[in-house]
Structures are given as structure tokens and as C-alpha cells.
Design an enzyme around this catalytic site. Structure first.
Site, PDB file in Angstrom:
ATOM      1  N   GLY A  87       8.973  13.077  14.433  1.00 28.65           N
ATOM      2  CA  GLY A  87       8.655  11.691  14.736  1.00 28.65           C
ATOM      3  C   GLY A  87       7.154  11.459  14.699  1.00 28.65           C
ATOM      4  O   GLY A  87       6.474  11.825  13.733  1.00 28.65           O
ATOM      5  N   ASP A  88       6.631  10.860  15.750  1.00 23.36           N
ATOM      6  CA  ASP A  88       5.181  10.599  15.822  1.00 23.36           C
ATOM      7  C   ASP A  88       4.504  11.508  16.841  1.00 23.36           C
ATOM      8  O   ASP A  88       3.492  11.143  17.433  1.00 23.36           O
ATOM      9  CB  ASP A  88       4.927   9.124  16.174  1.00 23.36           C
ATOM     10  CG  ASP A  88       5.543   8.730  17.512  1.00 23.36           C
ATOM     11  OD1 ASP A  88       6.383   9.499  18.031  1.00 23.36           O
ATOM     12  OD2 ASP A  88       5.191   7.670  18.049  1.00 23.36           O
ATOM     13  N   GLU A  89       5.066  12.697  17.033  1.00 22.60           N
ATOM     14  CA  GLU A  89       4.540  13.622  18.032  1.00 22.60           C
ATOM     15  C   GLU A  89       3.927  14.849  17.359  1.00 22.60           C
ATOM     16  O   GLU A  89       4.569  15.512  16.542  1.00 22.60           O
ATOM     17  CB  GLU A  89       5.642  14.055  19.002  1.00 22.60           C
ATOM     18  CG  GLU A  89       5.125  14.767  20.227  1.00 22.60           C
ATOM     19  CD  GLU A  89       6.193  14.965  21.285  1.00 22.60           C
ATOM     20  OE1 GLU A  89       6.026  14.443  22.406  1.00 22.60           O
ATOM     21  OE2 GLU A  89       7.202  15.631  20.997  1.00 22.60           O
TER      22      GLU A  89
END
Length: 373
Positions: free
Chosen positions: A160-162
Site C-alpha cells: 500500500g502506502d506504507e
């Protein structure tokens, strides 16, 4: 093609020692992997099987050489695919876990700092600008984090955006906090070419070994709890783990579990607080308040399970239970000839973000024979 050279001449020095030792001691070589140079001086990977045979007063070596260069390249490519993120090319969760365990195991002094980096409001970028723009931004973020690494530091994309960064530091908390601010500052700089208005924002949670935990799994949980807290406090900040965060999370998990069970047992019930017109004294309606009919503690006010209301799904279930009870009570009052002007019901914010909620609510009112007015 060895271009007229002997097998031994083509093998690297380190492998050559192994080959000669096996031939001298055992008189044979069994499927030994070596690196050699072919007749054009190109490096090749090979498997050698050989035997030393007596021929008259001399000994000869009969050998078979199998070129496994392509196989090794395919294995390396497969390994790369298994340990790297396809979008950004950064190491993935699997390689991150290996490197974190290695960093903790090899730590002799100083600290190992683990930073979890999560982009703020990234979902809105995907929703408004499209996933292609979101993917471009993820690639740019990964490149920027990688460019800012010092020797020995490590960055990976967890999904994801991690993202996650592992840093070895000689100092302590202050040095780790300064590193976190550097990471945030780097991401706040504009991304040339990105179709994103304004600077990128991110939240960071970080934890330190040995200050917090020496175990890789526990250290990751610590950083995740700090990240969760940073998000809850408004985002766009970096927070270090505090043991109180874990205590609060454990309490929240415990109360959420109890409330979910209470919902299933029908123990989340409405209480009605009159809303009175101060000028006329007339009852304008009732505010519906959620209460927990605990089997041992009796009626428990909402203040006792506020932690459960912080969880979106649990809060949704509480609201659903209270709404169903309230509609049943309202139908009963109507049938008994008791007029109730209106009800006010508090629901979790996440409920109103569900586009299907208005239709679902109207359907339930219609089923109960109640007017939405």
C-alpha cells in the site's frame, strides 16, 4: 568453450583450491559448483564432476562441465521477485523481515531504529486522480527515501502506502527523533512532475532496540502502535513508541471484543433522554443513548466503552444495534397511541461515509412502517 585451456586454468583461484584438494584427497569431484572464465573470458557458472584415472605411469582427469549460468540467473531473478516490490523495485516485507532480524542479531552497541512511514490521505489521491497517478507517486516516494539513505541503512515497501526504514545509530532517542524529522522533511518537498497539489504529508511511528524490544516482531508492533497514535493525533508527525500505547491498544481490543459479543447477545440497548423546549416545557423528542446491559455490572454508560467507539467497525455495530432497538420501540409506542415527535440518534462518522447508508436507513424505516419525517 575453454579455447584450448585446461579445466583448472579456467577456474577461479578459490574454487581451484577446492578442485585440486578433492582430486588429491578423494580422486574425484562430485557436482561441485564453481565460477570460471570461458574461452572469451566471460564469467560462467558451472557444475563440475570429475575423476582422476591412472593411464600408465601418469594420471589423467576425466571431467564433465555443465554450464548453469542461465539457471543461476533465473534463480537470482526468481529470488529478486520474491524479495522485492514489483512497483517500486524496493525490498518487500519478506526481505525487510530478514534484514531487521539480521540488524538486531548483529547489534553490538548503539541502537537499531525502526521507522514506519505511512502517507497521509493517500486514498484520496487514488480516488480523485486515479491509481496510475498514485502508483507514480509511490515510485517517487520510494526513490526519494532510497536516495536519502546513508551506508548501512535500509528501506522497503511493506505494501500500500506504507514504507519502512531501518537505521543503526550510535546515539539514542534524540538522534532517532532527528532522523524521523529528516524523513518527514524529505517527503514534504514537492515531487516534480507529480499531479498532486501541495506538499506530500506523511506520518511516522518509530521504535528502538534495545530501548523498547529486541525481538523483530515486537519492535515492528511498537513502531506500528506509534504510527497509529500519530495518525490519531492529526497525522503529519513522527512519534516514538511509548509502552502506554500498547496498554491502551490492549484495553481497546479487550473492550471491542466484549462489545461485539454484547451486540450479538442483544445487550447494547437504547436509553431515551427527553429534549425539552425551555419556553413551553413541551417534550420535543428524545435523544437515543447507547447503553450496555452488562450481565454482572448492570447498565453501563457509553463513557465506559468509549475505546470501542474509536474502532470504526465496532462503532458501526453499536449504532446498528441501537437503531434497530429504537425503531422497534418507536413502532411499539405508535401502536400504543404514544406520540413521539422525533428521535435523535448518534452514529459513528464512518457510517455517514457509506454511500449506501441513506438507502439502507430508509429501507429499514419502511420495513418498520415508520416515516422518515
Amino acid at each position: 568453450d575453454l579455447n584450448g585451456r585446461t579445466m583448472v586454468d579456467c577456474i577461479g583461484i578459490e574454487d581451484r583450491r577446492d578442485v585440486m584438494a578433492d582430486l588429491d584427497q578423494r580422486g574425484r569431484i562430485d557436482a561441485l559448483e564453481v565460477s570460471l572464465r570461458d574461452g572469451n573470458s566471460r564469467r560462467r557458472d558451472a557444475v563440475i564432476t570429475a575423476a582422476s584415472l591412472p593411464i600408465g605411469s601418469m594420471r589423467a582427469v576425466v571431467a564433465g562441465i555443465v554450464d548453469i549460468t542461465e539457471r543461476k540467473a533465473a534463480e537470482a531473478h526468481t529470488r529478486w521477485q520474491a524479495t522485492h516490490d514489483a512497483l517500486t523495485g524496493l525490498p518487500n516485507r519478506l526481505l525487510f523481515q530478514e534484514r531487521l532480524i539480521e540488524a538486531l542479531r548483529s547489534r553490538a552497541e548503539g541502537i537499531v531504529a525502526l521507522f514506519l512511514v505511512d502517507l497521509d490521505d493517500f486514498k484520496s489521491i487514488n480516488d480523485t486522480l486515479g491509481h496510475a497517478v498514485g502508483d507514480e507517486l509511490l515510485v517517487a516516494v520510494g526513490e526519494r527515501l532510497a536516495r536519502g539513505l546513508q551506508p548501512g541503512e535500509f528501506v522497503a515497501r511493506l505494501g500500500g502506502d506504507e514504507f519502512v526504514v531501518i537505521v543503526r545509530l550510535p546515539g539514542g532517542v534524540d538522534e532517532a527523533a532527528a532522523k524521523a524529522e529528516l524523513l518527514l522533511s524529505a517527503l514534504r518537498e514537492p515531487f516534480p512532475g507529480a499531479q498532486v497539489a501541495g506538499p506530500m504529508r506523511a506520518s511516522i511511528g518509530f521504535a528502538l532496540a534495545p530501548h523498547h524490544h529486541d525481538d523483530a516482531g515486537e519492535l515492528l508492533k511498537d513502531a506500528d502502535l506509534a504510527l497509529y497514535r500519530a495518525k490519531a493525533l492529526g497525522r503529519n508527525m513522527a512519534l516514538i513508541y511509548d509502552p502506554a500505547m500498547r496498554e491502551a491498544m490492549n484495553a481497546r481490543v479487550e473492550i471491542c471484543s466484549a462489545i461485539v459479543e454484547a451486540v450479538a447477545q442483544g445487550r447494547i440497548v437504547p436509553f431515551y433522554q427527553p429534549q425539552i423546549d425551555l419556553r413551553s416545557g413541551a417534550i420535543e423528542g428524545f435523544e437515543v443513548l447507547a447503553r450496555w446491559n452488562h450481565p454482572e455490572r448492570g447498565i453501563v454508560p457509553a463513557a465506559a466503552f468509549l475505546l470501542a467507539l474509536e474502532d470504526a467497525e465496532t462503532a458501526r455495530q453499536i449504532g446498528e444495534a441501537v437503531l434497530c432497538h429504537a425503531m422497534a420501540d418507536l413502532s411499539g409506542w405508535r401502536d400504543a397511541g404514544v406520540a413521539v415527535p422525533r428521535l435523535w440518534l448518534n452514529l459513528a462518522p464512518g457510517v455517514f461515509r457509506d454511500p449506501a447508508f441513506p438507502g439502507t436507513l430508509l429501507g429499514k424505516l419502511a420495513t418498520a412502517g415508520l416515516s422518515p419525517e
